[in-house]
Design a protein around this motif. Structure first.
Motif, PDB file in Angstrom:
ATOM      1  N   SER A  54       0.835  -1.204   0.000  1.00  0.00           N
ATOM      2  CA  SER A  54       0.000   0.000   0.000  1.00  0.00           C
ATOM      3  C   SER A  54       0.866   1.249   0.000  1.00  0.00           C
ATOM      4  CB  SER A  54      -0.911  -0.004   1.234  1.00  0.00           C
ATOM      5  OG  SER A  54      -1.346   1.297   1.549  1.00  0.00           O
ATOM      6  N   GLY A  55       0.475   2.252  -0.798  1.00  0.00           N
ATOM      7  CA  GLY A  55       1.196   3.514  -0.817  1.00  0.00           C
ATOM      8  C   GLY A  55       1.083   4.249   0.499  1.00  0.00           C
ATOM      9  N   THR A  56      -0.096   4.180   1.138  1.00  0.00           N
ATOM     10  CA  THR A  56      -0.279   4.815   2.441  1.00  0.00           C
ATOM     11  C   THR A  56       0.659   4.198   3.473  1.00  0.00           C
ATOM     12  OG1 THR A  56      -2.595   5.360   1.993  1.00  0.00           O
ATOM     13  CG2 THR A  56      -1.931   5.235   4.305  1.00  0.00           C
ATOM     14  N   ARG A  57       0.767   2.877   3.465  1.00  0.00           N
ATOM     15  CA  ARG A  57       1.674   2.216   4.411  1.00  0.00           C
ATOM     16  C   ARG A  57       3.122   2.609   4.133  1.00  0.00           C
ATOM     17  NH1 ARG A  57       1.721  -3.871   6.764  1.00  0.00           N
ATOM     18  NH2 ARG A  57       3.883  -3.961   7.434  1.00  0.00           N
ATOM     19  N   HIS A  58       3.489   2.671   2.866  1.00  0.00           N
ATOM     20  CA  HIS A  58       4.854   3.043   2.503  1.00  0.00           C
ATOM     21  C   HIS A  58       5.195   4.427   3.059  1.00  0.00           C
ATOM     22  CE1 HIS A  58       8.459   3.253  -0.098  1.00  0.00           C
ATOM     23  NE2 HIS A  58       8.145   4.540  -0.215  1.00  0.00           N
ATOM     24  N   THR A  59       4.291   5.389   2.861  1.00  0.00           N
ATOM     25  CA  THR A  59       4.515   6.750   3.348  1.00  0.00           C
ATOM     26  C   THR A  59       4.559   6.782   4.870  1.00  0.00           C
ATOM     27  OG1 THR A  59       3.381   7.647   1.401  1.00  0.00           O
ATOM     28  CG2 THR A  59       3.622   9.106   3.294  1.00  0.00           C
ATOM     29  N   MET A  60       3.657   6.040   5.495  1.00  0.00           N
ATOM     30  CA  MET A  60       3.580   5.976   6.946  1.00  0.00           C
ATOM     31  C   MET A  60       4.871   5.389   7.539  1.00  0.00           C
ATOM     32  SD  MET A  60       0.604   3.878   8.946  1.00  0.00           S
ATOM     33  CE  MET A  60       0.727   3.335  10.641  1.00  0.00           C
ATOM     34  N   GLU A  61       5.340   4.282   6.987  1.00  0.00           N
ATOM     35  CA  GLU A  61       6.549   3.637   7.517  1.00  0.00           C
ATOM     36  C   GLU A  61       7.799   4.472   7.248  1.00  0.00           C
ATOM     37  OE1 GLU A  61       5.615  -1.092   7.706  1.00  0.00           O
ATOM     38  OE2 GLU A  61       6.321  -0.317   5.782  1.00  0.00           O
ATOM     39  N   LYS A  62       7.826   5.167   6.123  1.00  0.00           N
ATOM     40  CA  LYS A  62       8.954   6.041   5.836  1.00  0.00           C
ATOM     41  C   LYS A  62       9.078   7.136   6.899  1.00  0.00           C
ATOM     42  CE  LYS A  62      10.940   8.858   2.122  1.00  0.00           C
ATOM     43  NZ  LYS A  62      10.742   9.374   0.742  1.00  0.00           N
ATOM     44  N   PHE A  63       7.928   7.703   7.298  1.00  0.00           N
ATOM     45  CA  PHE A  63       7.907   8.742   8.325  1.00  0.00           C
ATOM     46  C   PHE A  63       8.318   8.157   9.678  1.00  0.00           C
ATOM     47  CE2 PHE A  63       5.872  11.344  11.569  1.00  0.00           C
ATOM     48  CZ  PHE A  63       6.173  12.628  11.145  1.00  0.00           C
ATOM     49  N   ILE A  64       7.779   6.998  10.020  1.00  0.00           N
ATOM     50  CA  ILE A  64       8.093   6.344  11.289  1.00  0.00           C
ATOM     51  C   ILE A  64       9.581   6.029  11.394  1.00  0.00           C
ATOM     52  CG2 ILE A  64       7.784   4.184  12.574  1.00  0.00           C
ATOM     53  CD1 ILE A  64       4.835   4.260  11.634  1.00  0.00           C
ATOM     54  N   ASN A  65      10.156   5.508  10.314  1.00  0.00           N
ATOM     55  CA  ASN A  65      11.579   5.159  10.321  1.00  0.00           C
ATOM     56  C   ASN A  65      12.470   6.399  10.366  1.00  0.00           C
ATOM     57  OD1 ASN A  65      10.947   2.430  10.187  1.00  0.00           O
ATOM     58  ND2 ASN A  65      11.011   2.368   7.953  1.00  0.00           N
ATOM     59  N   LYS A  66      12.041   7.447   9.684  1.00  0.00           N
ATOM     60  CA  LYS A  66      12.838   8.681   9.660  1.00  0.00           C
ATOM     61  C   LYS A  66      13.009   9.255  11.063  1.00  0.00           C
ATOM     62  CE  LYS A  66      12.853  13.382   7.754  1.00  0.00           C
ATOM     63  NZ  LYS A  66      12.145  14.359   6.867  1.00  0.00           N
ATOM     64  N   TYR A  67      11.944   9.214  11.856  1.00  0.00           N
ATOM     65  CA  TYR A  67      11.981   9.811  13.195  1.00  0.00           C
ATOM     66  C   TYR A  67      12.131   8.769  14.307  1.00  0.00           C
ATOM     67  CZ  TYR A  67      10.636  14.146  10.913  1.00  0.00           C
ATOM     68  OH  TYR A  67      10.623  15.263  10.108  1.00  0.00           O
ATOM     69  N   HIS A  68      12.332   7.497  13.908  1.00  0.00           N
ATOM     70  CA  HIS A  68      12.530   6.404  14.876  1.00  0.00           C
ATOM     71  C   HIS A  68      11.400   6.401  15.911  1.00  0.00           C
ATOM     72  CE1 HIS A  68      16.519   6.004  13.140  1.00  0.00           C
ATOM     73  NE2 HIS A  68      16.724   7.298  13.361  1.00  0.00           N
ATOM     74  N   LEU A  69      10.176   6.459  15.427  1.00  0.00           N
ATOM     75  CA  LEU A  69       9.029   6.549  16.326  1.00  0.00           C
ATOM     76  C   LEU A  69       8.778   5.205  17.016  1.00  0.00           C
ATOM     77  CD1 LEU A  69       6.511   8.654  14.201  1.00  0.00           C
ATOM     78  CD2 LEU A  69       8.309   9.420  15.754  1.00  0.00           C
ATOM     79  N   PRO A  70       8.474   5.227  18.302  1.00  0.00           N
ATOM     80  CA  PRO A  70       8.248   3.987  19.066  1.00  0.00           C
ATOM     81  C   PRO A  70       6.816   3.493  18.908  1.00  0.00           C
ATOM     82  CG  PRO A  70       8.089   5.866  20.530  1.00  0.00           C
ATOM     83  CD  PRO A  70       8.405   6.434  19.173  1.00  0.00           C
ATOM     84  N   VAL A  71       6.465   3.044  17.711  1.00  0.00           N
ATOM     85  CA  VAL A  71       5.066   2.697  17.440  1.00  0.00           C
ATOM     86  C   VAL A  71       4.748   1.281  17.911  1.00  0.00           C
ATOM     87  CG1 VAL A  71       4.969   4.251  15.470  1.00  0.00           C
ATOM     88  CG2 VAL A  71       5.597   1.864  15.115  1.00  0.00           C
ATOM     89  N   ARG A  72       3.455   1.064  18.125  1.00  0.00           N
ATOM     90  CA  ARG A  72       2.956  -0.261  18.521  1.00  0.00           C
ATOM     91  C   ARG A  72       1.897  -0.689  17.514  1.00  0.00           C
ATOM     92  NH1 ARG A  72      -1.088  -1.985  22.363  1.00  0.00           N
ATOM     93  NH2 ARG A  72      -1.419   0.156  23.080  1.00  0.00           N
ATOM     94  N   LYS A  73       2.248  -1.653  16.676  1.00  0.00           N
ATOM     95  CA  LYS A  73       1.340  -2.108  15.632  1.00  0.00           C
ATOM     96  C   LYS A  73       0.229  -2.958  16.244  1.00  0.00           C
ATOM     97  CE  LYS A  73       1.369  -4.690  11.268  1.00  0.00           C
ATOM     98  NZ  LYS A  73       2.215  -5.428  10.310  1.00  0.00           N
ATOM     99  N   LYS A  74      -1.005  -2.553  15.967  1.00  0.00           N
ATOM    100  CA  LYS A  74      -2.171  -3.233  16.535  1.00  0.00           C
ATOM    101  C   LYS A  74      -2.720  -4.287  15.574  1.00  0.00           C
ATOM    102  CE  LYS A  74      -5.926  -3.735  19.166  1.00  0.00           C
ATOM    103  NZ  LYS A  74      -5.908  -4.288  20.523  1.00  0.00           N
ATOM    104  N   MET A  75      -2.901  -3.882  14.310  1.00  0.00           N
ATOM    105  CA  MET A  75      -3.454  -4.806  13.322  1.00  0.00           C
ATOM    106  C   MET A  75      -3.123  -4.304  11.933  1.00  0.00           C
ATOM    107  SD  MET A  75      -7.565  -3.935  13.409  1.00  0.00           S
ATOM    108  CE  MET A  75      -7.663  -4.161  15.190  1.00  0.00           C
TER     109      MET A  75
END
Length: 309
Positions: A198-219
């Motif tokens: 998904s393009g949305t996921r790609h953009t989302m993960e790129k942002f998360i990785n750039k800022y090393h965000l401590p995310v918790r994947k739910k589903m």
């Protein structure tokens, strides 16, 4: 042999979708009508074209050969129709596009005026995830594709349509009412993801990785609509394109959570293979976009550009 073009069309659609029910839906026919025509078509051959094992429909090797022939026959019929219209001075043919799933909220507005100007055009619009969109473009199965993330390993040309903005979104009773949050907010939020590709996921993960965000994947869910409904139900939070949640924001089912660095902004691009030889129809569509896209954005998407003001 006494089969009809209608039977060829039905058989081809059934073989493409591997389902009588789905074929009936796409052809705007009842399931019994499709089943009857499929049976009448089969009766003209001594060798089975399809077989059903359990509840799954399979196409036999012979059926695949007949489907390939049917596709060529129907393509010639379409060509005759288009040539007739062209002889009368009308722009005609098939315009084929593949569009990422969230692109369905914008692409129709960039097509409707063109199709009204040229009623002899047949539109083939495939809405799917980014990976399949790029695959169809790479295989030269479409004239154009709409993406918000450009492909890395494919030489393409493009025309920009409009921005794409993504926000952190929650359900209406989420209780996160500060004017703004920093990135630490992600430590406690269960995030809902789109599927890989998904393009949305790609953009989302790129942002998360750039800022090393401590995310918790739910589903993980396979469509923007599924993610939207899950967030509305309070199952978690997600980073979603603004273009697809307008109504839910207006009626209060969803709320944007203001976070530093948001919105994440990309651009909707209509892309095509580099050095592609355009048909007169595809060329006319690009000229239409060059002439009218700014007016379309102004008329149809003013709310989008004014949202943060």
């Amino acid at each position: 042999m006494n089969y009809t073009l209608h039977q060829l069309q039905i058989f081809l659609k059934v073989t493409q979708l591997k389902s009588i029910t789905k074929a009936a839906e796409e052809l705007h026919l009842t399931q019994p009508a499709v089943s009857i025509q499929l049976r009448n078509f089969q009766d003209q051959f001594e060798i089975p074209l399809t077989e059903v094992i359990g509840r799954q429909l399979y196409v036999t090797d012979f059926g695949t050969e007949i489907a390939n022939a049917a596709e060529k026959i129907l393509a010639e019929v379409y060509a005759i129709n288009y040539k007739t219209l062209a002889y009368k001075g009308q722009l005609a043919g098939r315009l084929k596009l593949s569009v990422v799933s969230t692109g369905k909220y914008i692409m129709p507005y960039f097509l409707s005026g063109f199709l009204k100007q040229h009623p002899g055009i047949e539109l083939v619009l495939d809405v799917t995830n980014r990976a399949k969109v790029i695959e169809s473009l790479e295989n030269n199965e479409v004239d154009f594709s709409l993406v918000s993330v450009l492909p890395d390993q494919l030489q393409v040309e493009r025309t920009e349509l409009m921005p794409n903005k993504l926000y952190l979104v929650g359900y209406k009773e989420h209780g996160l009412d500060k004017e703004s949050y920093d990135h630490n907010i992600f430590e406690g939020l269960p995030l809902i993801y789109r599927e890989p590709g998904s393009g949305t996921r790609h953009t989302m993960e790129k942002f998360i990785n750039k800022y090393h965000l401590p995310v918790r994947k739910k589903m993980e869910l396979t469509s923007n609509e599924a993610v939207k409904q899950a967030v509305i139900a309070g199952l978690g939070f997600s980073i979603m394109p603004l273009i697809g949640i307008k109504n839910e924001l207006i009626n209060g089912e969803l709320r944007i959570i203001q976070v530093n660095g948001f919105p994440i902004t990309s651009t909707w691009n209509l892309i095509w293979l580099k050095n592609k030889e355009f048909s007169p129809l595809a060329d006319a569509y690009l000229n239409y976009l060059d002439r009218y896209k700014n007016q379309i954005i102004s008329d149809k998407f003013r709310w989008f550009s004014d949202w943060d003001k």
